[in-house]
Design a protein around this motif. Structure first.
Motif, mmCIF file in Angstrom:
data_model
loop_
_atom_site.group_PDB
_atom_site.id
_atom_site.type_symbol
_atom_site.label_atom_id
_atom_site.label_comp_id
_atom_site.label_asym_id
_atom_site.label_seq_id
_atom_site.Cartn_x
_atom_site.Cartn_y
_atom_site.Cartn_z
ATOM 1 N N UNK A 457 0.860 -1.178 0.000
ATOM 2 C CA UNK A 457 0.000 0.000 0.000
ATOM 3 C C UNK A 457 0.896 1.227 0.000
ATOM 4 N N UNK A 458 0.591 2.196 -0.860
ATOM 5 C CA UNK A 458 1.519 3.294 -1.130
ATOM 6 C C UNK A 458 0.868 4.653 -0.912
ATOM 7 N N UNK A 459 1.692 5.610 -0.499
ATOM 8 C CA UNK A 459 1.271 7.008 -0.407
ATOM 9 C C UNK A 459 2.466 7.885 -0.758
ATOM 10 N N UNK A 460 2.258 8.858 -1.642
ATOM 11 C CA UNK A 460 3.323 9.830 -1.897
ATOM 12 C C UNK A 460 2.719 11.220 -2.047
ATOM 13 N N UNK A 461 3.566 12.225 -1.837
ATOM 14 C CA UNK A 461 3.164 13.609 -2.035
ATOM 15 C C UNK A 461 3.884 14.144 -3.269
ATOM 16 N N UNK A 462 3.103 14.600 -4.249
ATOM 17 C CA UNK A 462 3.660 15.137 -5.484
ATOM 18 C C UNK A 462 4.263 16.522 -5.233
ATOM 19 N N UNK A 463 5.113 17.011 -6.136
ATOM 20 C CA UNK A 463 5.674 18.359 -5.969
ATOM 21 C C UNK A 463 4.615 19.444 -5.823
ATOM 22 N N UNK A 464 3.429 19.229 -6.378
ATOM 23 C CA UNK A 464 2.342 20.204 -6.260
ATOM 24 C C UNK A 464 1.716 20.222 -4.874
ATOM 25 N N UNK A 465 2.051 19.229 -4.046
ATOM 26 C CA UNK A 465 1.419 19.074 -2.745
ATOM 27 C C UNK A 465 0.301 18.047 -2.741
ATOM 28 N N UNK A 466 -0.082 17.565 -3.913
ATOM 29 C CA UNK A 466 -1.146 16.560 -3.992
ATOM 30 C C UNK A 466 -0.703 15.253 -3.350
ATOM 31 N N UNK A 467 -1.609 14.621 -2.613
ATOM 32 C CA UNK A 467 -1.382 13.283 -2.084
ATOM 33 C C UNK A 467 -1.893 12.258 -3.090
ATOM 34 N N UNK A 468 -1.148 11.167 -3.255
ATOM 35 C CA UNK A 468 -1.585 10.072 -4.127
ATOM 36 C C UNK A 468 -1.513 8.786 -3.316
ATOM 37 N N UNK A 469 -2.684 8.214 -3.042
ATOM 38 C CA UNK A 469 -2.792 6.998 -2.234
ATOM 39 C C UNK A 469 -3.243 5.852 -3.117
ATOM 40 N N UNK A 470 -2.648 4.677 -2.920
ATOM 41 C CA UNK A 470 -3.060 3.468 -3.638
ATOM 42 C C UNK A 470 -3.130 2.319 -2.647
ATOM 43 N N UNK A 471 -4.308 1.722 -2.507
ATOM 44 C CA UNK A 471 -4.496 0.651 -1.525
ATOM 45 C C UNK A 471 -3.765 -0.621 -1.919
ATOM 46 N N UNK A 472 -3.680 -0.898 -3.236
ATOM 47 C CA UNK A 472 -2.984 -2.087 -3.703
ATOM 48 C C UNK A 472 -3.730 -3.380 -3.500
ATOM 49 N N UNK A 473 -5.043 -3.324 -3.268
ATOM 50 C CA UNK A 473 -5.835 -4.532 -3.054
ATOM 51 C C UNK A 473 -7.291 -4.267 -3.393
ATOM 52 N N UNK A 474 -7.991 -5.320 -3.835
ATOM 53 C CA UNK A 474 -9.426 -5.215 -4.090
ATOM 54 C C UNK A 474 -10.231 -5.023 -2.809
ATOM 55 N N UNK A 475 -9.661 -5.344 -1.663
ATOM 56 C CA UNK A 475 -10.454 -5.481 -0.440
ATOM 57 C C UNK A 475 -10.677 -4.177 0.309
ATOM 58 N N UNK A 476 -10.088 -3.068 -0.137
ATOM 59 C CA UNK A 476 -10.154 -1.841 0.660
ATOM 60 C C UNK A 476 -11.573 -1.286 0.737
ATOM 61 N N UNK A 477 -12.226 -1.070 -0.393
ATOM 62 C CA UNK A 477 -13.584 -0.516 -0.364
ATOM 63 C C UNK A 477 -14.575 -1.427 0.360
ATOM 64 N N UNK A 478 -14.565 -2.753 0.128
ATOM 65 C CA UNK A 478 -15.471 -3.606 0.903
ATOM 66 C C UNK A 478 -15.258 -3.505 2.409
ATOM 67 N N UNK A 479 -14.030 -3.208 2.855
ATOM 68 C CA UNK A 479 -13.772 -3.089 4.293
ATOM 69 C C UNK A 479 -14.409 -1.846 4.894
ATOM 70 N N UNK A 480 -14.900 -0.939 4.059
ATOM 71 C CA UNK A 480 -15.533 0.277 4.562
ATOM 72 C C UNK A 480 -16.990 0.060 4.943
ATOM 73 N N UNK A 481 -17.729 -0.757 4.149
ATOM 74 C CA UNK A 481 -19.167 -0.847 4.437
ATOM 75 C C UNK A 481 -19.810 -2.126 3.910
ATOM 76 N N UNK A 482 -19.052 -3.178 3.680
ATOM 77 C CA UNK A 482 -19.625 -4.419 3.158
ATOM 78 C C UNK A 482 -19.961 -5.350 4.317
#
Length: 505
Positions: A457-482
């Motif tokens: 699972x990855x997170x980086x901050x671009x030079x613009x200040x934007x955050x870019x998050x990647x869960x790296x798995x199909x299971x992230x969204x189901x863990x929120x409300x499934x």
């Protein structure tokens, strides 16, 4: 055709579903005054989880079919799921996302001809119901539409007559909607659509309708249907990717019960995010492709589900948004893997045909990583492979703010969170420009041949200040409300991320 043959032909959907152990997820319109029964006479729960996954050849586990639950016996007049063999009722919209004040055209076939109605639901939390009925059509006259047209395995129903035009009132909320089509004798199918507008919000949610269509095998009749993955031979045998379509049409229903494969992942995020009051705008992938939305007007773009197929226009627009300071949130895996083209329908309507040659025919390869534009250069990690059985996500760098207040420690296991497909960091592949970068999970799992691999699972901050998050798995969204998959640590981590993105100075 007998029911045994229908179930056999549904193996096309099941073949896709091997990579998604979560199935469809909650279908809220099964909840309420209507009562649904399975084949034994027991009441079916409102969330679709009526069968345990079945072992498949090679040892992988195949979830239950991605249709509504098994419904009443045929002698019972209650609602039953339509199928692609008898086509009791099937439909699609000839427009993509639409704004309040616009209209959406429904094209529906009904066999035998009879009256039908359309209930419109909006997906959301709604006190735990998961959706709310917004309106119901008048009784409509159903006809048997002509058979689908086919050319080089491309299946299209663009020649179907208009059945109903829905005028979207100006007061409707933007969001993900589902039209539930029901015949007078109780057969049911579904048509998803999106209502968007141009109002600014904190987060723009992008529904992956291009990927949904890539997997659409309509009609699953053992003869006609084709997706970018499968087709059938003349004897009704399911063929693989080498013999599948290279172009598929949006002018056709979705297979089975009419809801796309993986659609539940987006709905999981929507229910959770609306429950906690996040300010959301909505659009679909074709809106991003066509420039109908300006991502730089939002603090963040959220890609909530399986989003595998991207056009060059989608990628460039997303890169420009990041450079402008708009954060990116990727809540699945195998994102932006294939490059695709969108073209007009035979009648000239833009963006109704989806083409991905994969490794067949003339032209360049269409894996982004094979044209020196690997997905890791935007996302921070990239597709590593399938995960045959769910495995724990192993927390790393637990002192990072993403894991704050989750109770997580380095090495903690979040059960079942590495599932379906997985991404990881590729050391020999260039990274995006960044101010800082961190890996927040490193999770080993065996592949289908027993070789040990890992998810990250990855997170980086671009030079613009934007955050870019990647869960790296199909299971992230189901863990929120499934139901059955919720994990409070993942909920809290996601809230930490979105709260930081949405923070108003």
């Amino acid at each position: 055709m007998g029911s045994e043959q229908i179930r056999r032909w549904e193996s096309g959907a099941l073949a896709h579903a091997v990579t998604d152990p979560f199935g469809l997820g909650p279908v809220p319109w099964l909840r309420g005054s209507e009562t649904y029964f399975d084949d034994t006479g027991h009441v079916v729960p409102w969330y679709v989880d009526t069968e345990a996954p079945q072992p498949a050849a090679g040892g992988s586990r195949i979830p239950a079919p991605r249709s509504t639950p098994r419904t009443r016996p045929r002698t019972d007049p209650g609602p039953r799921s339509a199928d692609d063999v008898h086509r009791q009722i099937k439909g699609f919209t000839s427009t993509g996302a639409a704004a309040p004040g616009d209209s959406i055209d429904f094209h529906v076939t009904v066999d035998p001809p009879q009256e039908f109605s359309v209930d419109i639901y909006r997906i959301g939390h709604y006190g735990g119901d998961g959706a709310s009925k917004i309106t119901t059509s008048p009784r409509l006259s159903g006809i048997v539409q002509p058979p689908p047209l086919t050319a080089d395995r491309t299946v299209s129903c663009h020649h179907w007559w208009l059945s109903w035009r829905l005028q979207i009132p100006s007061y409707w909320n933007v969001g993900a909607y589902v039209a539930v089509l029901t015949t007078l004798d109780g057969y049911r199918s579904h048509v998803p659509f999106t209502v968007r507008d141009h109002q600014t919000a904190d987060l723009l949610l992008l529904l992956p309708d291009i990927t949904w269509q890539a997997y659409n095998l309509y009609p699953e009749d053992g003869h006609t249907g084709a997706s970018l993955y499968h087709a059938w031979d003349k004897d009704g045998r399911l063929l693989g990717e080498a013999d599948a379509a290279t172009t598929v049409s949006f002018d056709r229903p979705y297979a089975g019960a009419g809801l796309p494969l993986h659609v539940g992942h987006a709905y999981d995020f929507i229910r959770w995010a609306e429950r906690y009051g996040y300010d959301l705008a909505y659009a679909d992938a074709r809106d991003l492709h066509a420039g109908r939305v300006d991502p730089t007007r939002y603090r963040g773009l959220v890609f909530p589900g399986h989003d595998e197929y991207w056009s060059p226009q989608m990628r460039r627009t997303t890169e420009l948004a990041r450079e402008h300071g708009t954060s990116l949130v990727f809540l699945s895996a195998n994102t932006m893997y294939w490059q695709v083209e969108l073209g007009p329908s035979p009648s000239g309507v833009a963006d109704r045909l989806l083409t991905c040659r994969k490794r067949r025919g003339p032209g360049k390869p269409v894996l982004w990583r094979e044209i020196d534009r690997p997905e890791q250069q935007l996302i921070g990690i990239q597709y590593a492979g399938r995960v045959p059985e769910p495995h724990p996500l192993i927390v790393r760098n637990a002192d990072h703010w993403l894991w704050e207040a989750t109770g997580a420690h380095d090495g903690d296991e979040v059960e079942g969170m590495v599932a379906g497909e997985a991404d990881r960091y590729f050391p020999r592949t260039p990274l995006p420009e960044h101010q800082d970068r961190i890996l927040l999970a490193h999770s080993p799992y065996p592949d289908s041949e027993g070789v040990l691999r890992h998810q990250e699972t990855s997170l980086y901050r671009a030079p613009s200040g934007a955050l870019v998050f990647a869960s790296g798995t199909f299971a992230w969204s189901p863990a929120l409300d499934r139901p059955g998959h919720v994990d409070p640590r993942v909920q809290r981590a996601t809230a930490n991320l979105l709260d930081r993105i949405c923070k108003h100075d």
